[in-house]
Every structure is written in structure tokens, then in C-alpha cells.
Design a protein around this motif. Structure first.
Motif, short mmCIF file in Angstrom:
data_model
loop_
_atom_site.label_atom_id
_atom_site.label_comp_id
_atom_site.label_asym_id
_atom_site.label_seq_id
_atom_site.Cartn_x
_atom_site.Cartn_y
_atom_site.Cartn_z
N PHE A 83 1.04 -1.27 0.03
CA PHE A 83 -0.10 0.09 0.02
C PHE A 83 0.86 1.40 -0.05
N SER A 84 0.30 2.13 -0.59
CA SER A 84 1.09 3.55 -0.47
C SER A 84 1.11 4.27 0.81
N LYS A 85 2.31 4.81 1.15
CA LYS A 85 2.41 5.21 2.68
C LYS A 85 1.64 6.55 2.58
N LYS A 86 0.95 6.75 3.78
CA LYS A 86 -0.16 7.70 4.15
C LYS A 86 0.34 8.52 5.26
N VAL A 87 0.18 9.88 5.05
CA VAL A 87 0.67 11.17 5.92
C VAL A 87 -0.40 11.92 6.37
N GLU A 88 -1.19 12.08 7.28
CA GLU A 88 -2.13 12.74 7.90
C GLU A 88 -1.91 13.37 9.01
N PHE A 89 -2.76 14.33 9.38
CA PHE A 89 -2.49 15.57 10.57
C PHE A 89 -3.95 15.48 11.09
N PHE A 90 -4.07 15.22 12.52
CA PHE A 90 -5.15 15.47 13.13
C PHE A 90 -5.00 16.38 14.41
N GLU A 91 -5.86 16.83 15.27
CA GLU A 91 -5.51 17.84 16.28
C GLU A 91 -6.68 17.04 17.49
N VAL A 92 -5.95 16.90 18.53
CA VAL A 92 -6.74 16.24 19.78
C VAL A 92 -6.99 17.83 20.60
N ASN A 93 -8.07 17.97 20.64
CA ASN A 93 -8.67 19.18 21.26
C ASN A 93 -9.64 19.07 22.56
N SER A 94 -9.73 17.71 22.82
CA SER A 94 -11.09 17.36 23.74
C SER A 94 -10.50 16.00 24.59
N GLN A 95 -10.92 15.83 25.62
CA GLN A 95 -10.69 14.52 26.51
C GLN A 95 -11.44 13.58 25.85
N LEU A 96 -12.33 13.81 25.16
CA LEU A 96 -13.27 12.72 24.62
C LEU A 96 -12.41 11.75 23.53
N PRO A 97 -12.87 10.78 23.27
CA PRO A 97 -12.07 9.99 22.17
C PRO A 97 -12.20 10.63 20.73
N LEU A 98 -11.27 10.42 20.25
CA LEU A 98 -11.08 10.90 18.92
C LEU A 98 -11.15 9.86 17.63
N GLU A 99 -12.26 9.45 16.93
CA GLU A 99 -12.42 8.54 15.95
C GLU A 99 -11.63 9.07 14.90
N HIS A 100 -10.84 8.29 14.27
CA HIS A 100 -10.05 8.67 13.15
C HIS A 100 -9.97 7.53 12.11
N LEU A 101 -10.47 7.58 10.95
CA LEU A 101 -10.20 6.64 9.95
C LEU A 101 -9.52 6.86 8.83
#
Length: 542
Positions: A83-101
Motif C-alpha cells: 500500500f502507498s505510504k499515508k501521511v495525515e494530520f489530526f488535532e486532539v482538542n478534547s478529553q473525549l475519544p477522537l475517532e480517526h479513519l
């Protein structure tokens, strides 16, 4: 001695990094192929400002959960064969779980990877200084019992005094340690208590201003450590050994086994040195020390909404007090030992995508002894002190629009005992007067007391555009040798100027601070007047 209050007003301008581990988030990652099926991959999560550099592997369904992430921006890199290498960015701005697909694409015959630059260093939401992860791994410490202390001393606003005593912004004995979310308020320097074993932790942050309302009681500075709370499948181990001058030796061993949603970890460490404290003379007389400890951790993920963690630790330390030249010639020997048994349990429950609750409990038993041989000069002291403490806390965090709300309560119940005495062997050494003649030759104090402290807080963080505002209110009720209570408001503001690479900050912290628990009973009695000294009777409340 009555308690003293420091009113802290802090204003800072600049790029500050890190965020308190008590306010941290969770990433729930799922990686799929183009058809939507989960796949096993290798990935890394990197946060420049938060000091996070974590490598992970998903399960066969492509899922992985990373807990304890400080709020901030992160880069995510995913790799898998075919598979191709994947580079993404995300931000955690809460204590609640962050779902990331993340959906990976089939690797074509020719591949062009466009890496988008993203600034993960500047963030107006972060007000603590997170030490980089490689600083914990590559720490350089001449004494193995001072690894954490020496790392903290590299940060602005901290001063290291003799024998490893930290002074944040010149404050005396007002350092708060937070171990996996549980605050400890006793003096943790090598001469007073058990050292913190840095090998057990994966992150370390410090702060000296802009305290959220959930922090209280000792706010000269806060040192926060967090251990790895992820469940890793299979058997894992790590060992490290170090040696150095002054016959320094230290070793650490960690074994972990994870299966399904359960992980068990056992850690052990030991150290010995011929330079435990800072010697008063260059010859470094009688300055040997040794310590050892064992700990066990249980992590259980009951479901996607519930996670429990239990931790127990036992540690012992023994050392000899370094002599002056005259004391060495006289044959003086003074020994000190200490022990601590510590246990805590925490549980996190996610009610919905907007509400999360955390519960914590802790109990510990700490003691320290000092004794002298008959050749000690000019004074022969003896001490046996300790305390037992239990702690309970609960909090609820909610995410609503641009607001991050949190409220909670805490309670401490303690039992303190002290036994202190001395015999003055000589009032003079030659022509040099050591003690005043009105000082009694013999002194002895023994006492016990129970104490309790209750606290409650509410706080809010609001983010819009480049502006970040925080507000909070805390109430503390303290009872040990004195009975006082106070309200403590907290305010903070940060504005980011992206093109200038600048964050402007201002904060107001009103703090209700408790005294050092070491020798607090003896210092609060009238017997101190018999020693010819004067106590500082300052009010506890602002």
C-alpha cells in the motif's frame, strides 16, 4: 507553624509547549484497504510540541487506541506492504475519544508522495512545557536517582539547589508531582523521599503558570509524568543498565504481556552510588546510597467505553549522610532510610461522543528514619516520621461546540506521625561557637495528627480562530494543624499570530497553598520556642 499562601500572578509572552496530562485525549484509529476491510499496519504519531513520538501496530482489524495524548496537533504516518505510504494530520482538542479513519490505497507502479507541511509546534491551547520523548530515552544523569530532577532543571524558571531540591521560580518546597493523574504534595527530592523512576514513564511535562482549576494546593510548579496506557498484544520486555563515576550503578527491567483487551506489566529497578547527596567537602566522605523498587500495572479495556488501570509500587532507599572533615575524623556516622508503598486505580467511562467521566483512588504509606552513632559531632539527631494518605477523585468532561468543560471533586484523608529528637554533644568546636548556650542540650518531640482536605473545581476552555480563552474556579478546604478554606479563580488568554510564529499569553492564578507535610506537627507546636527560634506565622488564606 501555620501555613502560608503565595498569590501567583503570571504573565508570559512567547511560544510555550505541552499540556497537562490530567487534561489529555485519546485517539481511536482504524485503518482499512480500499474495500473497507481492516488491515494490520505500522504507524507513528508525532507531536513536536507535546513531546510525543509513538510507534504502534494495529491489530488484524486495523484498530489501535492511543491514550494519554496531550491536547495539540499531531502528524500520523501509516505504512503497510503493498500500500502507498499515508501521511495525515489530526488535532486532539478534547478529553473525549477522537475517532480517526485512514484508508490506504494500493501501491501503483509509480508513486508520487505529496507531503503537506503542517505546524505542530505552535498552539495557543498548550501552556505547559513537554520534554521531548528522546530526552527521556537519552537522559544524561550523573546520579541515577536524579534523572527526573535534572530533566526538569533544564526548563526555564526552575533552580536546582543542593541535594536535588527543585525551586520553581524561587518558591520553597511548593512543587507538586502528578503521577498518572494522581497529585502528590510531599517533598520528592532525594534527601526527603523516594526518587521517581523515569524508566516507567513515557512522557514528562512541567508548568509554572496558567494553571487550570483542577490543579491546586501546591502551585510553585507542577511536574507531571504519565506511563504507557496502551494494550500491546504479546510478550514485550525492556532492560537497561548504566554505570559511571563515583561507582554509580543502575538497572531496570520491564516485562509486559498483553492479550485481547488486557495487559499486565511488571517493573523492577535498583541503583547504588558513592555520591548520593551533594558532599560538603571535596573528599566525599560517607556518601553511599542505594535504592530498589518493584511495581506492577494492570490495564483492562472492558469495552470501547470503559477502561480500568491499576498500579502498585514498593520502593526502599538507604543512604549515609556525608560528613565534614571534623566529623569524619571523629568517626561520625549518620544513616537514613525510607520506604513507600503506593497503590492507585483509575477508571474512565465514555457516556457519549460529548461526555466522559474519570474516577481515581490512591493509597500510600511513606516513612523515613534518621539515626546517629555515639561519635556524631557536634549534634546527635534522631528522627522517625511518616504518613498514610488516601485519595479519591471524580471528574466529568464535556465537549460542546467550541467549549471544553470539566468539573470534579477531590478528597484526601491523611494520618501524620513525627518523632524528632537530638542531643548536643558540644556547643563549641575549638574557638568556634556552633550553638547558643540558651539552646537546650536535649530535645524531643513526638506527635500524631489526622488531616483531611476536600476540593472542587469547574473550568472551561473556549477556542475560536486564533484566540483561546480559559476560565475556572476552585474551592479548597484544608484541615491539618489548621482549618482554612478559600476560593481560587483562574483566568487565561492566548492569541496566536501565525505569520510571526508567535503566541501571546496572559494568565491570572490565585492559589491556596498548603504547607510542607515534613515536620509540620513539630513546627506547629510551642516547643519550637524552646529551641530559641522563631516561627513564621503567616495566614493560609489570601
Amino acid at each position: 507553624m501555620r501555613n502560608c499562601l503565595f498569590t501567583l500572578i503570571a504573565f508570559s509572552i512567547g511560544a510555550s509547549v505541552g499540556f497537562a496530562q490530567r487534561i489529555s485525549g485519546e485517539l481511536r484509529l482504524r485503518v482499512t484497504d480500499p474495500t473497507g476491510g481492516g488491515i494490520r499496519v505500522i504507524g507513528t504519531v508525532v507531536g513536536q510540541a507535546t513531546g510525543v513520538d509513538h510507534t504502534f501496530e494495529t491489530d488484524e482489524n486495523g484498530r489501535f487506541t492511543l491514550r494519554g495524548l496531550p491536547l495539540g496537533k499531531y502528524g500520523l504516518t501509516i505504512r503497510s506492504e503493498g500500500f502507498s505510504k499515508k501521511v495525515e494530520f489530526f488535532e486532539v482538542n478534547s478529553q473525549l475519544p477522537l475517532e480517526h479513519l485512514v484508508m490506504l490505497e494500493i501501491l501503483p507502479l509509480a508513486t508520487t508522495i505529496d507531503v503537506r507541511a503542517e505546524d505542530t509546534l505552535l498552539d495557543p491551547e498548550r501552556t505547559a512545557a513537554y520534554l521531548p520523548h528522546n530526552a527521556l530515552e537519552d537522559r544524561a544523569s550523573a546520579a541515577p536517582n536524579r534523572a527526573v530532577i535534572n530533566l526538569v532543571n533544564t526548563q526555564p524558571g526552575w533552580l536546582l539547589e543542593a541535594n536535588g531540591t527543585l525551586h520553581p521560580r524561587g518558591s520553597e518546597y511548593d512543587v507538586q508531582y502528578v503521577i498518572d493523574g494522581v497529585p502528590l504534595y510531599d517533598n520528592r527530592s532525594p534527601a526527603f523521599a523516594q526518587s521517581t523512576n523515569i524508566e516507567e514513564f513515557q512522557s514528562l511535562n512541567v508548568r509554572t503558570a496558567a494553571y487550570p482549576a483542577e490543579f491546586g494546593l501546591k502551585l510553585g510548579g507542577v511536574i507531571e509524568t504519565a506511563s504507557d496506557q496502551d494494550v500491546h498484544a504479546g510478550f514485550h520486555g525492556m532492560a537497561s543498565f548504566q554505570g559511571g563515576s563515583f561507582d554509580n550503578r543502575a538497572g531496570f527491567l520491564s516485562l509486559r504481556y498483553g492479550h485481547a483487551r488486557t495487559s499486565v506489566t511488571v517493573n523492577g529497578d535498583a541503583m547504588a552510588t558513592d555520591r548520593y547527596l551533594d558532599p560538603p567537602v571535596e573528599q566525599n566522605y560517607t556518601n553511599r546510597g542505594a535504592s530498589g523498587g518493584v511495581s506492577a500495572v494492570l490495564d483492562r479495556e472492558w469495552s470501547a467505553a470503559d477502561h480500568t488501570r491499576a498500579y502498585v509500587n514498593r520502593r526502599n532507599t538507604t543512604f549515609t549522610v556525608p560528613n565534614e572533615l571534623l566529623q569524619e575524623l571523629a568517626g561520625q556516622r549518620q544513616d537514613r532510610d525510607g520506604a513507600e508503598t503506593f497503590g492507585q486505580i483509575s477508571h474512565t467511562h465514555v457516556f457519549s461522543s460529548h461526555i466522559l467521566a474519570q474516577f481515581r483512588a490512591m493509597a500510600r504509606d511513606t516513612n523515613a528514619r534518621l539515626w546517629s552513632n555515639n561519635l556524631s559531632i557536634p549534634i546527635r539527631p534522631a528522627q522517625d516520621r511518616g504518613f498514610r494518605e488516601s485519595y479519591f477523585a471524580g471528574s466529568v468532561a464535556a465537549h460542546y461546540g467550541g467549549h471544553e468543560l470539566k468539573s470534579g471533586v477531590e478528597g484526601w484523608f491523611s494520618s501524620v506521625r513525627e518523632d524528632l529528637g537530638f542531643h548536643i554533644v558540644t556547643y563549641r568546636l575549638g574557638t568556634l561557637r556552633i550553638f547558643d548556650r540558651d539552646l537546650p542540650q536535649d530535645f524531643h518531640f513526638s506527635g500524631r495528627s489526622a488531616g483531611r482536605t476536600q476540593s472542587g473545581f469547574i473550568q472551561d476552555a473556549w477556542h475560536t480562530g486564533n484566540l483561546h480563552l480559559t476560565a475556572g474556579l476552585r474551592f479548597d478546604h484544608y484541615r491539618l494543624v489548621e482549618k482554612e478554606q478559600a476560593w481560587s479563580p483562574r483566568l487565561g488568554a492566548a492569541y496566536q499570530v501565525p505569520h510571526a510564529g508567535l503566541v501571546l499569553r496572559a494568565s491570572y492564578d490565585r492559589a491556596f497553598q498548603v504547607p510542607a507535610i515534613e515536620n509540620v506537627l513539630a513546627a506547629s507546636t510551642d516547643q519550637v520556642q524552646n529551641l530559641g527560634g522563631q516561627g513564621a506565622f503567616l495566614p493560609l488564606v489570601p
